[in-house]
Structure formats: structure tokens, C-alpha cells
Design an enzyme around this catalytic site. Structure first.
Site, PDB file in Angstrom:
ATOM      1  N   LEU A   1       4.402   2.055  -3.684  1.00 24.92           N
ATOM      2  CA  LEU A   1       4.287   3.463  -3.331  1.00 24.92           C
ATOM      3  C   LEU A   1       3.285   3.601  -2.196  1.00 24.92           C
ATOM      4  CD1 LEU A   1       3.990   5.135  -6.881  1.00 24.92           C
ATOM      5  CD2 LEU A   1       6.035   4.986  -5.452  1.00 24.92           C
ATOM      6  N   ASP A   2       3.458   4.624  -1.380  1.00 27.51           N
ATOM      7  CA  ASP A   2       2.482   4.903  -0.338  1.00 27.51           C
ATOM      8  C   ASP A   2       1.126   5.238  -0.955  1.00 27.51           C
ATOM      9  OD1 ASP A   2       4.471   4.584   1.565  1.00 27.51           O
ATOM     10  OD2 ASP A   2       4.950   6.725   1.630  1.00 27.51           O
ATOM     11  N   LYS A   3       0.100   5.135  -0.149  1.00 25.13           N
ATOM     12  CA  LYS A   3      -1.275   5.338  -0.608  1.00 25.13           C
ATOM     13  C   LYS A   3      -1.439   6.649  -1.374  1.00 25.13           C
ATOM     14  CE  LYS A   3      -5.975   5.927   1.220  1.00 25.13           C
ATOM     15  NZ  LYS A   3      -6.825   5.913   2.447  1.00 25.13           N
TER      16      LYS A   3
ATOM     17  N   THR B   1       1.045   8.639  -2.588  1.00 22.03           N
ATOM     18  CA  THR B   1       2.110   8.937  -3.549  1.00 22.03           C
ATOM     19  C   THR B   1       1.654   8.456  -4.912  1.00 22.03           C
ATOM     20  OG1 THR B   1       3.827   8.743  -1.861  1.00 22.03           O
ATOM     21  CG2 THR B   1       4.523   8.535  -4.155  1.00 22.03           C
TER      22      THR B   1
ATOM     23  N   ARG C   1      10.256  10.869   2.551  1.00 23.44           N
ATOM     24  CA  ARG C   1       9.515  11.650   3.549  1.00 23.44           C
ATOM     25  C   ARG C   1      10.330  11.815   4.832  1.00 23.44           C
ATOM     26  NH1 ARG C   1       3.856   8.503   3.562  1.00 23.44           N
ATOM     27  NH2 ARG C   1       3.194  10.260   4.872  1.00 23.44           N
TER      28      ARG C   1
END
Length: 306
Positions: free
Chosen positions: A139-141, A143, A241
Site C-alpha cells: 500500500l502507498d505510504k 493508504t 488514484r
């Protein structure tokens, strides 16, 4: 960790290598390690991979022997161990599933060596005499939600080699700027890295195929945002996104794509992208049980949803 397999009649008179690669889905790379460490047994006796098996032969792969033969610190040294509490959603001998908080990357980078989920997982797994980090989902930082770690490279390989059997499903909750008109839609637009940047992605017909399905859960007309449930059919970097910004509905709090698409008010209600991995389901590669994991909605998003 030990894996056992009883030879079926259809595989009688085949060599052991065939069974390992085609029935137990052992990769060529891992097979070499198993051979060198003498970790493969047939009827409680170590055998070479050219051994011819018979019906009802018992095959055992003893991964504990393999791990003892390797340098235990080879991988764990990449992660400075950090002693923090993990929010564990599920754990067994093979998998560790975590609820990742916001403002925490999955793995270290040049500007962040220790405030990552992998640092904390490394510390946790070392107490179980596990010295390897195998990330199955990222996951992104900023998220939040479900992240999966395998406790052995073999389990990581199974998620790739038995992809159809495992049938991995992942659902997200997100909040997007503006009122989404369609109650349901599927976005199929290829995604690639944008020229001149290593971070930003964009819809590009020459990119990799990406498919995102969404359902509208609620619309807030007063504050001009929409709450969506997202089902990912592919797993491209920044896929949700990028696809949401492509249809004109940037995620609330998404500074990267909000700025990219000139959305000025998306930081008004939340200070990170409003994206949360809320639910996963998959067939366990070892037990073959169907597993469903749900993850609580974080407070910053819950306030907007409520």
C-alpha cells in the site's frame, strides 16, 4: 515449516523433480536451494530429484533444514528492527496480515530507513526465528488497511504460481472529490509511468492493462464528495488514484494527483488520500480454506463516512 504430499496414481513412475515443480509448485530457484540443503525426503529418506516415485510415496519438504543452512541474518539485516505494536488481523504458520496505519511506508527507502511496516514486522518475526521479509501486498505510504506478509518464500511463490486457485480479491473504501453520477462502473484504462517522473502514473494506451470496478455507497451533496467501494481486478501502482483522477474525481486528500489535476479543495476534510484497504478474501494456499479478512475503517475516514 514442513510441507507433505502423497503421490497419486497418475504420477507414479515420474521423477521427484516433476512432482516438486508441477504438484507442489516449487520454483527452479527454490528447488536448487532445497537440493543443496538436502531438505527433500521420500518416505523419510533424503532423495535426489531424479528419484522415481511410486503411488502413495510420502514426500516431505523440510524448510527448517533449508533455513538453518542459510545465513539467517542475510535478509533481516536490511531492516533495522523497530519494536512497535502491530495491529494483527490474522496470523498462522504461513501468513501474517496487518492493518497498516497512515503515514507509514511498507518498506525502507533512501529517506526513511526505520519508520516502516517492514521494520516492525522484522522485529516481530525474529522472535519466531523467522529471518525473512516477504511482502505479498503493498500500500502507498498514506493508504491504510490490509497488508499481507508471507513467512516463507515458498508461500510467496504459491500466491503467484497458484493465482487462479487462490482467487485473491481485494476491496477498498475511498472518498472522492465531487459527486459521482453512475452508481456502478468499470474503468479499463492502461496505466504507465508519466514521462519525467519516477512517481506519478497516468492513463496511457501504451501502458499496462488496468481494471477498476466501483460502486457508489453514498453521496454527500452538501460537502461535494462521494464514498465508493472499489474492487481491483488488477494491481497497478497508484491504480485507484489514477483511475479516479482520470474520470474527474480525485481522492480527497490526494496531494499528488490533486495538484496534478488542479483540484484545490481536496485537502479540506482529510490530510491524506482517503483510501483504505477494507476487505480481502483468498483461498489459503496450504490449508485450502477460504479466508476473508475485514479491516476497521480509520477514524479520519470514518468521520467523513458517518
Amino acid at each position: 515449516m514442513k510441507i507433505t504430499y502423497r503421490v497419486e496414481k497418475k504420477d507414479s513412475n515420474k521423477d521427484l523433480k516433476y512432482i516438486l515443480k508441477n504438484r507442489l509448485y516449487v520454483s527452479s530457484k527454490l528447488l536448487i536451494k532445497l537440493k543443496l540443503s538436502h531438505s527433500i525426503f521420500v518416505n523419510n529418506k533424503t532423495e535426489f530429484v531424479n528419484f522415481i516415485v511410486k503411488e502413495n510415496d510420502n514426500i516431505l519438504i523440510d524448510f527448517d533444514i533449508l533455513e538453518k543452512s542459510e545465513n539467517k541474518k542475510r535478509f533481516i539485516d536490511k531492516f533495522e528492527k523497530v519494536d512497535k505494536k502491530l495491529d494483527i488481523l490474522y496470523e498462522d504458520e504461513y501468513l501474517l496480515i496487518i492493518n497498516k496505519p497512515a503515514n507509514m511506508p511498507i518498506h525502507p527507502s533512501c529517506d526513511n530507513y526505520n519508520n516502516t511496516l517492514s521494520n516492525i514486522v522484522a522485529n516481530y518475526l525474529e522472535k519466531q526465528n523467522i529471518y525473512y521479509i516477504h511482502i505479498l501486498t503493498r500500500l502507498d505510504k498514506n493508504t491504510t488497511g490490509i497488508c499481507i506478509f508471507a513467512k516463507h518464500e515458498y508461500i510467496q511463490e504459491l500466491f503467484t504460481k497458484r493465482k487462479d486457485f487462490i482467487n485473491f480479491k481485494k476491496k477498498y473504501l475511498c472518498i472522492v472529490n465531487g459527486i459521482v453520477e453512475k452508481d456502478h462502473d468499470i474503468i479499463e484504462k492502461n496505466i504507465s509511468r508519466k514521462d519525467g517522473t519516477i512517481i506519478i502514473r497516468e492513463v496511457n494506451e501504451n501502458g499496462d492493462f488496468a481494471k477498476t470496478e466501483y460502486n457508489v455507497l453514498n453521496r454527500n451533496f452538501e460537502k461535494n464528495y462521494t464514498i465508493l467501494e472499489i474492487l481491483l481486478h488488477t494491481g497497478r501502482t497508484h491504480q485507484i488514484r489514477v483511475h479516479m483522477s482520470y474520470i474527474g474525481h480525485v481522492l480527497l486528500g490526494d496531494e499528488l494527483y490533486g495538484i496534478e489535476h488542479n483540484v484545490d479543495n481536496n485537502l479540506k476534510y482529510i490530510k491524506r488520500q482517503a483510501l483504505h484497504c477494507a476487505k480481502i478474501s483468498f483461498t489459503h494456499p496450504i490449508t485450502e480454506e477460504r479466508i476473508t479478512i475485514k479491516c476497521p475503517i480509520p477514524e479520519d475516514m470514518k468521520k467523513l463516512i458517518d
